[in-house]
Design an enzyme around this catalytic site. Sequence first.
Site, PDB file in Angstrom:
ATOM      1  N   MET B   2       0.813  -1.085   0.001  1.00  0.00           N
ATOM      2  CA  MET B   2      -0.135  -0.036   0.061  1.00  0.00           C
ATOM      3  C   MET B   2       0.944   1.149   0.024  1.00  0.00           C
ATOM      4  O   MET B   2       1.915   1.442   0.078  1.00  0.00           O
ATOM      5  CB  MET B   2      -0.841   0.031   1.231  1.00  0.00           C
ATOM      6  CG  MET B   2      -1.887  -1.142   1.209  1.00  0.00           C
ATOM      7  SD  MET B   2      -3.109  -1.023   2.796  1.00  0.00           S
ATOM      8  CE  MET B   2      -1.911  -0.987   4.052  1.00  0.00           C
ATOM      9  N   CYS B   3       0.050   2.430   0.091  1.00  0.00           N
ATOM     10  CA  CYS B   3       0.932   3.662   0.084  1.00  0.00           C
ATOM     11  C   CYS B   3       1.223   4.120   1.553  1.00  0.00           C
ATOM     12  O   CYS B   3       0.597   3.339   2.257  1.00  0.00           O
ATOM     13  CB  CYS B   3      -0.192   4.945  -0.507  1.00  0.00           C
ATOM     14  SG  CYS B   3      -0.910   4.319  -1.855  1.00  0.00           S
ATOM     15  N   GLU B   4       2.191   4.920   1.609  1.00  0.00           N
ATOM     16  CA  GLU B   4       2.484   5.337   2.966  1.00  0.00           C
ATOM     17  C   GLU B   4       1.913   6.656   3.154  1.00  0.00           C
ATOM     18  O   GLU B   4       2.100   7.896   2.286  1.00  0.00           O
ATOM     19  CB  GLU B   4       4.000   5.324   2.801  1.00  0.00           C
ATOM     20  CG  GLU B   4       4.852   4.132   2.684  1.00  0.00           C
ATOM     21  CD  GLU B   4       5.015   3.146   3.972  1.00  0.00           C
ATOM     22  OE1 GLU B   4       4.898   3.920   5.116  1.00  0.00           O
ATOM     23  OE2 GLU B   4       5.133   2.210   3.773  1.00  0.00           O
ATOM     24  N   ILE B  79       3.077   9.028  -0.058  1.00  0.00           N
ATOM     25  CA  ILE B  79       3.976   8.200  -1.146  1.00  0.00           C
ATOM     26  C   ILE B  79       2.871   7.106  -2.089  1.00  0.00           C
ATOM     27  O   ILE B  79       2.386   6.238  -0.908  1.00  0.00           O
ATOM     28  CB  ILE B  79       4.974   7.601  -0.770  1.00  0.00           C
ATOM     29  CG1 ILE B  79       5.985   8.758  -0.164  1.00  0.00           C
ATOM     30  CG2 ILE B  79       5.825   7.025  -1.870  1.00  0.00           C
ATOM     31  CD1 ILE B  79       7.379   8.034   0.150  1.00  0.00           C
ATOM     32  N   ASN B 109      -4.981   6.020   1.785  1.00  0.00           N
ATOM     33  CA  ASN B 109      -4.206   4.857   1.714  1.00  0.00           C
ATOM     34  C   ASN B 109      -5.060   3.582   1.524  1.00  0.00           C
ATOM     35  O   ASN B 109      -6.049   3.250   2.669  1.00  0.00           O
ATOM     36  CB  ASN B 109      -3.174   4.434   2.691  1.00  0.00           C
ATOM     37  CG  ASN B 109      -2.704   3.154   2.867  1.00  0.00           C
ATOM     38  OD1 ASN B 109      -3.531   2.120   2.900  1.00  0.00           O
ATOM     39  ND2 ASN B 109      -1.617   2.852   3.579  1.00  0.00           N
TER      40      ASN B 109
END
Lengths: 260, 260
Positions: B2-4, B79, B109
């Site tokens: 996943m995204c941060e 991110i 996210n």
Amino acid sequence: MMCELLGMSANVPTDICFSFTGLMQRGGRTGPHRDGWGIAFYEGRGCRTFHDPNPSAESEIARLVQRYAIKSRIVVSHIRRANRGRVCLENTHPFHRELWGRHWVFAHNGQLRGVKRLPLDFYQPIGTTDSEYAFCWLLGRIREQFPHAPHRPQALWRHVHALTQELNPRGVCNFLLSDARYLYAHCSTQLSWLTRRAPFGKAQLMDADMTVDFEAETTPNDIVTVVATRPLTDNEPWTVMRPGTLAIFGAGVPIAVFGA
Amino acid sequence: MMCELLGMSANVPTDICFSFTGLMQRGGRTGPHRDGWGIAFYEGRGCRTFHDPNPSAESEIARLVQRYAIKSRIVVSHIRRANRGRVCLENTHPFHRELWGRHWVFAHNGQLRGVKRLPLDFYQPIGTTDSEYAFCWLLGRIREQFPHAPHRPQALWRHVHALTQELNPRGVCNFLLSDARYLYAHCSTQLSWLTRRAPFGKAQLMDADMTVDFEAETTPNDIVTVVATRPLTDNEPWTVMRPGTLAIFGAGVPIAVFGA
């Protein structure tokens, strides 16, 4: 002394480094525009903005923008000389809002009397400038007239021109506006534009000791129009806009003029 | 993967360089988040955003943000690991819109099933991500409930929590949201936070060979909370949020938790 506007419309993603360098010189070095600057670059449907309340000639972010050479089809930039509203980030042009799932940006030069008595509905200003207030009013009126994007852009352009006629009696209202497709340039007192296309020549900046040979920097198919408060170069044929006119630029060329 | 997410709430304008350095390492170096990054810094009523569809570990703009040390009371950063929507500027978090004359920003996210069937009215997405769609829906529902800013923020916080309960059944919905006054952190599956205050110690980044002695960098009155998908340091007491909770941070400290 007023703010400086700089806009660009191009048929291919183009960097604005050369013109931006000239504009930045006016931020504290050759000009009195020491109260911040901002720039918006469209990139596809996206829009990248940089704002800095610091004088542009000393700005770290300005240096990044000059070096980084972001390529864009539409650019709107502004160097501010504060006459109304505190010098701070939220009062720094260009302002932006979303309408019809598109980024709209607006930068303004001038002062507008009593603009804050105009009714607002949809969009509310974040800062305290007349300029952002006028933008909120303008975009709200566009939304009221066109809840959805009109199929033919000409109807929208005409409406924007009608709205400028409501703003004009209130003072000085030179502005650059973009709806992510076109660049709108409204001349109330002072605005000029120049189209560069093949055969390209050399251009000499008025505000910095810098010459660019566009022939080396471009391909023969590139077409770029630059709009600025005052001509940025002294050896190219700038068109000085007539007060009260709204020009629409798309893909690097002027495609309509209202009120001429 | 996943995204941060990375968020910050502080009682005085604080730079986020240290945590941002850790996060940036996850953008292409120690992590698989190679599909762009973005960050929003509040500065008074203004908000400065940087977006870059390029991998953060190679980003010119990321280097500026690390060096330039912008000081802010609220930061929201993201991110991206693309799972839905093309990698491009308009799909890069955080997203922003204006409501009540305030900048709102949102970073998400996770993936949300069928979110695009939810009705939108006021705000329309510019890009194609589920995340921006969810933000437009969320902010539209807030606006519907509160056409004007409520006097007591608690009513707003409760409403946001109720709305997260409508999103949760649709998938993974970790997000950071700010209304320019508070930082909202919603944990659907994974989110942690840490408050730093006097006496300050040393912190060791997990993703880069970097230690900071906060005692040398801060004053005794500074209070800063950092929120992140996963703890960024390995020698500090992070609080792991429980799934389904919404935490509100103001002036550097947690001030309310819903759904605990």
